[in-house]
Design a protein around this motif. Structure first.
Motif, PDB file in Angstrom:
ATOM      1  N   THR A 289       8.809 -57.130 -18.847  1.00 35.22           N
ATOM      2  CA  THR A 289       8.099 -58.202 -19.531  1.00 35.22           C
ATOM      3  C   THR A 289       9.067 -59.134 -20.249  1.00 35.22           C
ATOM      4  N   ALA A 290       8.612 -60.336 -20.569  1.00 39.02           N
ATOM      5  CA  ALA A 290       9.379 -61.227 -21.438  1.00 39.02           C
ATOM      6  C   ALA A 290       9.317 -60.666 -22.851  1.00 39.02           C
ATOM      7  N   ILE A 291      10.467 -60.623 -23.537  1.00 35.84           N
ATOM      8  CA  ILE A 291      10.458 -60.042 -24.879  1.00 35.84           C
ATOM      9  C   ILE A 291      10.762 -61.047 -25.987  1.00 35.84           C
ATOM     10  N   ARG A 292      11.423 -62.152 -25.638  1.00 39.70           N
ATOM     11  CA  ARG A 292      11.700 -63.187 -26.636  1.00 39.70           C
ATOM     12  C   ARG A 292      12.329 -64.388 -25.954  1.00 39.70           C
ATOM     13  N   LYS A 293      12.485 -65.453 -26.711  1.00 38.78           N
ATOM     14  CA  LYS A 293      13.234 -66.600 -26.235  1.00 38.78           C
ATOM     15  C   LYS A 293      14.644 -66.555 -26.813  1.00 38.78           C
ATOM     16  N   ASP A 294      15.565 -67.182 -26.113  1.00 40.63           N
ATOM     17  CA  ASP A 294      16.928 -67.335 -26.605  1.00 40.63           C
ATOM     18  C   ASP A 294      17.329 -68.766 -26.256  1.00 40.63           C
ATOM     19  N   GLY A 295      17.113 -69.679 -27.205  1.00 41.88           N
ATOM     20  CA  GLY A 295      17.284 -71.092 -26.895  1.00 41.88           C
ATOM     21  C   GLY A 295      16.206 -71.521 -25.916  1.00 41.88           C
ATOM     22  N   ALA A 296      16.637 -72.123 -24.817  1.00 42.57           N
ATOM     23  CA  ALA A 296      15.681 -72.561 -23.791  1.00 42.57           C
ATOM     24  C   ALA A 296      15.350 -71.455 -22.791  1.00 42.57           C
ATOM     25  N   ASN A 297      16.014 -70.317 -22.914  1.00 45.88           N
ATOM     26  CA  ASN A 297      15.844 -69.230 -21.951  1.00 45.88           C
ATOM     27  C   ASN A 297      14.846 -68.187 -22.448  1.00 45.88           C
ATOM     28  N   THR A 298      14.202 -67.537 -21.505  1.00 47.51           N
ATOM     29  CA  THR A 298      13.328 -66.407 -21.812  1.00 47.51           C
ATOM     30  C   THR A 298      14.065 -65.128 -21.461  1.00 47.51           C
ATOM     31  N   ILE A 299      14.127 -64.208 -22.404  1.00 53.24           N
ATOM     32  CA  ILE A 299      14.830 -62.945 -22.198  1.00 53.24           C
ATOM     33  C   ILE A 299      13.872 -61.912 -21.621  1.00 53.24           C
ATOM     34  N   SER A 300      14.258 -61.336 -20.503  1.00 53.65           N
ATOM     35  CA  SER A 300      13.446 -60.309 -19.855  1.00 53.65           C
ATOM     36  C   SER A 300      13.848 -58.925 -20.349  1.00 53.65           C
ATOM     37  N   GLY A 301      12.859 -58.087 -20.551  1.00 53.89           N
ATOM     38  CA  GLY A 301      13.133 -56.742 -21.039  1.00 53.89           C
ATOM     39  C   GLY A 301      12.379 -55.693 -20.246  1.00 53.89           C
ATOM     40  N   ILE A 302      12.704 -54.448 -20.527  1.00 55.20           N
ATOM     41  CA  ILE A 302      11.999 -53.318 -19.924  1.00 55.20           C
ATOM     42  C   ILE A 302      11.553 -52.395 -21.049  1.00 55.20           C
ATOM     43  N   LEU A 303      10.271 -52.079 -21.063  1.00 58.31           N
ATOM     44  CA  LEU A 303       9.718 -51.134 -22.020  1.00 58.31           C
ATOM     45  C   LEU A 303       9.507 -49.801 -21.316  1.00 58.31           C
ATOM     46  N   PHE A 304       9.923 -48.728 -21.977  1.00 57.11           N
ATOM     47  CA  PHE A 304       9.796 -47.378 -21.412  1.00 57.11           C
ATOM     48  C   PHE A 304       8.956 -46.509 -22.335  1.00 57.11           C
ATOM     49  N   LEU A 305       8.111 -45.717 -21.741  1.00 57.50           N
ATOM     50  CA  LEU A 305       7.441 -44.627 -22.444  1.00 57.50           C
ATOM     51  C   LEU A 305       7.848 -43.345 -21.743  1.00 57.50           C
ATOM     52  N   THR A 306       8.471 -42.440 -22.482  1.00 56.87           N
ATOM     53  CA  THR A 306       8.958 -41.195 -21.893  1.00 56.87           C
ATOM     54  C   THR A 306       8.403 -40.001 -22.660  1.00 56.87           C
ATOM     55  N   HIS A 307       8.462 -38.855 -22.032  1.00 59.09           N
ATOM     56  CA  HIS A 307       7.856 -37.648 -22.581  1.00 59.09           C
ATOM     57  C   HIS A 307       8.815 -36.471 -22.433  1.00 59.09           C
ATOM     58  N   LYS A 308       9.056 -35.778 -23.527  1.00 56.71           N
ATOM     59  CA  LYS A 308       9.926 -34.596 -23.498  1.00 56.71           C
ATOM     60  C   LYS A 308       9.132 -33.396 -22.988  1.00 56.71           C
ATOM     61  N   ALA A 309       9.632 -32.801 -21.947  1.00 58.10           N
ATOM     62  CA  ALA A 309       8.923 -31.666 -21.339  1.00 58.10           C
ATOM     63  C   ALA A 309       8.759 -30.527 -22.354  1.00 58.10           C
ATOM     64  N   VAL A 310       7.658 -29.820 -22.237  1.00 55.96           N
ATOM     65  CA  VAL A 310       7.384 -28.678 -23.140  1.00 55.96           C
ATOM     66  C   VAL A 310       8.206 -27.481 -22.698  1.00 55.96           C
TER      67      VAL A 310
END
Length: 310
Positions: A289-310
């Motif tokens: 997803t887009a996470i913010r702007k940096d000047g005239a550019n849009t910064i793309s990011g990756i969001l992760f949801l992870t799970h620690k095994a039991v």
């Protein structure tokens, strides 16, 4: 006078530096560099002055001169509060550091704290806290203890507070922590340095390991290059069955991580997935997803949801 002060301590040098800044803002970096050189003749150990000169030289296309000025900055301020080594890495003069200097990151956010939310949220369309909280909400879980790494001014805290019994926030910048405290959302706030080995970070001051069932890191990991020590620290923080939700700037198809001109690091999905596998974290969800702007550019990011095994 401290050699790394933002003002030189010399009235004439400061005046010339002010004029140099005006010239640069008027689109005359070469003239600005000449005036800054005159200021540094009066105060030759002024680290901030050398850093400004380096920037003017870089803008005017004088790469060799910029390298020389960044080197002088580092010589005058060995703790590298200006991140001169990062600039030298971008110019190909030194190897890219695995981590930025903690002194640089701490100063950056201490100086930024008062205007952080106005600049980031209102002007740069920063959206990670809401998006990361929405990802956490997909679990449907309520957590006993959440640890918010790099909590900053506390933007994520209000987004997840209703599903957390106890919320702890950690950040390198004391000024950012003071802003977070004003929100009265966190049960505990403490300074910590994620670039260090786990036991030295400040996360385990009371020896409390394996205590959190949720760990978050919203827009923190881009201020770290090699994330090995962070994942090791998270592994020591979480209990079996815990969730770890975090964001990175997207390095695209590149492997590993690299330093951007913004002096932030971007990380590839493959690199992050490899670390998750190494530390026993199952990747539950990934959102690009887009996470913010940096000047005239849009910064793309990756969001992760992870799970620690039991």
């Amino acid at each position: 006078m401290q050699s790394n002060q933002l003002t030189s301590g010399d009235v004439i040098a400061d005046r010339r530096a002010d004029y140099a800044k005006m010239l640069d803002e008027s689109g005359e970096p070469h003239a600005a560099a000449e005036l800054m050189e005159q200021a540094l003749e009066l105060v030759p150990r002024w680290a901030a002055g050398w850093y400004r000169l380096a920037g003017y030289r870089e803008k005017s296309g004088n790469t060799a001169g910029a390298i020389e000025a960044y080197t002088q900055t580092l010589d005058a301020s060995p703790d590298d509060i200006f991140g001169a080594k990062l600039k030298l890495a971008l110019l190909g003069e030194v190897m890219t550091p695995d981590q930025p200097p903690s002194s640089y990151v701490e100063r950056l956010f201490d100086d930024y704290a008062d205007r952080f939310e106005t600049s980031l949220v209102e002007k740069l369309d920063y959206s990670v806290p809401g998006k990361l909280a929405a990802l956490v909400a997909t679990t449907g879980r309520h957590y006993s203890l959440a640890v918010d790494l790099g909590c900053g001014t506390g933007l994520l805290g209000p987004e997840i507070r209703d599903r957390v019994a106890r919320l702890e926030g950690f950040d390198l910048s004391r000024n950012m922590l003071a802003k977070a405290a004003e929100k009265h959302v966190y049960d505990h706030l403490e300074q910590a340095d994620l670039s260090l080995a786990p036991e030295a970070t400040g996360l385990f001051a009371e020896g409390a390991r394996h205590r959190a069932d949720l760990v978050t890191a919203a827009d923190v990991l881009m201020y770290l290059g090699n994330l090995e020590s962070v994942f090791e620290a998270v592994s020591a923080l979480v209990v079996p069955g815990a969730d770890f939700a975090f964001s990175v700037e997207d390095a695209g198809g590149d492997d590993g991580f690299h330093l951007a001109p913004s002096l932030r690091y971007s990380h590839s999905e493959a690199y992050v997935r490899a670390l998750c596998a190494r530390y026993g974290l199952d990747v539950s969800a990934v959102s690009k997803t887009a996470i913010r702007k940096d000047g005239a550019n849009t910064i793309s990011g990756i969001l992760f949801l992870t799970h620690k095994a039991v």
